[in-house]
Design an enzyme around this catalytic site. Structure first.
Site, PDB file in Angstrom:
ATOM      1  N   LYS A  38       0.843  -1.196   0.000  1.00 14.94           N
ATOM      2  CA  LYS A  38       0.000   0.000   0.000  1.00 14.94           C
ATOM      3  C   LYS A  38       0.880   1.249   0.000  1.00 14.94           C
ATOM      4  CE  LYS A  38      -0.236  -0.500   5.007  1.00 14.94           C
ATOM      5  NZ  LYS A  38      -1.022  -0.958   6.151  1.00 14.94           N
ATOM      6  N   TYR A 248      15.272  30.258   7.446  1.00 16.60           N
ATOM      7  CA  TYR A 248      14.082  30.955   7.948  1.00 16.60           C
ATOM      8  C   TYR A 248      14.147  31.103   9.461  1.00 16.60           C
ATOM      9  CZ  TYR A 248      11.443  30.666   3.570  1.00 16.60           C
ATOM     10  OH  TYR A 248      11.001  30.824   2.292  1.00 16.60           O
TER      11      TYR A 248
HETATM   12  C1  LIG Z   1      -0.083  -1.805   6.752  1.00 15.72           C
HETATM   13  C2  LIG Z   1      -0.551  -3.106   7.284  1.00 15.72           C
HETATM   14  C3  LIG Z   1       0.351  -4.159   7.463  1.00 15.72           C
HETATM   15  C4  LIG Z   1       1.846  -3.986   7.361  1.00 15.72           C
HETATM   16  O1  LIG Z   1       2.309  -3.487   8.607  1.00 15.72           O
HETATM   17  P1  LIG Z   1       3.837  -3.155   8.920  1.00 15.72           P
HETATM   18  O2  LIG Z   1       3.802  -2.690  10.323  1.00 15.72           O
HETATM   19  O3  LIG Z   1       4.251  -2.087   7.983  1.00 15.72           O
HETATM   20  O4  LIG Z   1       4.620  -4.403   8.724  1.00 15.72           O
HETATM   21  C5  LIG Z   1      -0.169  -5.393   7.818  1.00 15.72           C
HETATM   22  N1  LIG Z   1      -1.507  -5.553   8.021  1.00 15.72           N
HETATM   23  C6  LIG Z   1      -2.389  -4.549   7.886  1.00 15.72           C
HETATM   24  C7  LIG Z   1      -3.827  -4.795   8.126  1.00 15.72           C
HETATM   25  C8  LIG Z   1      -1.950  -3.287   7.529  1.00 15.72           C
HETATM   26  O5  LIG Z   1      -2.825  -2.281   7.430  1.00 15.72           O
END
Ligand SMILES: *Cc1c(COP(=O)(O)O)cnc(C)c1O
Length: 348
Positions: A38, A248
């Site tokens: 994702k 800044y």
């Molecule tokens: C994003 C996600 C993962 C991966 O988690 P990490 O902590 O990045 O390994 C696994 N399961 C679900 C449901 C997620 O949303």
């Protein structure tokens, strides 16, 4: 046509990605090891990441939305792809025609999939205490998903990166829920959950962070390799003297003669303001600290230790995720997923 030049780039090491997946797969024991891709594979580029992981034997991928699924699906081959947020009303037409599986989270999503799934398999998320997404244990016990062809039943750990009693509680609740659901497979562990050991692996694991070089728990130290390196070109080199200020709001005042390099990277590139006066670049000899505030497109570093660095040279930021997290106050997840679109992503 001559392509415009990009003065900042991410170097992405596919052998480190693959090595991290292999380590996670080994740690998953007899469970299959999938990959959360994702958010464009946490910013490194989902298409390429999926291609390398498929070649290595990864057969289960996870995205959050159907828009992400559409981008990833052409690259997963025969592997399975699950959409973690399930099916909203607006997803119905797309989901009906997609090969990806929804992860059903709510009674309404279950009802929708009964109508549109036409016997196609789905996944189901049960909430075991995180109170984010998922059906309740009671929903399942009452038969809410009876008759659905369920490939995988998931739950998600809230505190797997800590030695919290919540981990064992969630695992027990997951086992109890699983006893009431005829799913083909069970899946509980993210990256940190995999580090908790074989008891948490079940049939399928779902790492994200550790694939991309994040170290969720100390068990990963010495095993998880850095995947992504951020580099920027020097736009200008300058000398300042005692009493001169930088950036800044003049948050840095020099007490001596100093050499600065102004780098072509800023908070619009995910090098957020938490790195102001705290981040550092890697120089041939040691580190060059960030001087003053990070601005939108530019960051000053001290190059006293690098007399030969000149305008146009490339400099690597220290983006080793655990140390960059400590410098910036951001999580390793935030560091990856806020990397901007201006980087040229160079895979090797
Ligand atoms: C994003 C996600 C993962 C991966 O988690 P990490 O902590 O990045 O390994 C696994 N399961 C679900 C449901 C997620 O949303």
């Amino acid at each position: 046509m001559i392509q415009p030049h990009s003065p900042l780039r991410l170097r992405i090491d596919s052998s480190a990605l693959v090595s991290n997946w292999r380590w996670l797969a080994r740690m998953s024991g007899s469970a299959a090891c999938g990959a959360a891709v994702k958010a464009d594979a946490y910013g490194i580029g989902a298409r390429q990441a999926v291609r390398h992981l498929v070649e290595e034997g990864c057969r289960d991928f996870f995205v959050a939305t159907w828009a992400e699924a559409e981008q990833v699906l052409p690259h997963v081959g025969e592997a399975s792809l699950s959409v973690l947020h399930g099916v909203a009303e607006e997803d119905v037409a797309h989901a009906a025609a997609s090969r990806a599986r929804p992860v059903l989270n709510t009674p309404l999503q279950v009802k929708r999939w009964r109508e549109l799934g036409q016997g196609r398999p789905c996944d189901v998320m049960v909430d075991t205490g995180m109170n984010r997404l998922g059906l309740s244990v009671a929903d399942l016990a009452e038969g809410l998903v009876d008759g659905l062809p369920i490939d995988t039943l998931y739950s998600h750990l809230a505190s797997a990166d800590e030695d919290s009693p919540m981990n064992a509680r969630q695992r027990a609740a997951f086992l109890a829920a699983a006893a009431t659901v005829p799913a083909r497979r069970l899946s509980l562990a993210n990256s940190a959950g995999i580090c908790l050991g074989a008891d948490y692996a079940f049939d399928l694991t779902r790492p994200g962070l550790a694939l991309y070089g994040g170290i969720p728990r100390r068990e990963g130290e010495g095993h998880v390799r850095q995947v992504m390196r951020a580099e920027a070109q020097i736009v200008q080199r300058r000398r300042i003297g005692p009493g001169d200020t930088v950036g800044y709001n003049a948050t840095f005042t020099s007490d001596r003669d100093m050499e600065l390099a102004i780098l072509n990277v800023g908070y619009a590139d995910g090098y957020l303001r938490g790195f102001s006066n705290r981040g550092r670049a890697r120089l041939a000899s040691g580190f060059g600290p960030v001087i003053g505030r990070v601005s939108m497109d530019l960051t000053a570093i001290s190059v006293d230790a690098a007399p030969d660095l000149a305008e146009g040279d490339w400099v690597e930021l220290d983006f080793d995720l655990p140390s960059a997290a400590a410098q910036s106050g951001l999580s390793q997840y935030e560091l990856l997923t806020t990397l901007g679109a201006r980087y040229q992503r160079v895979w090797s």
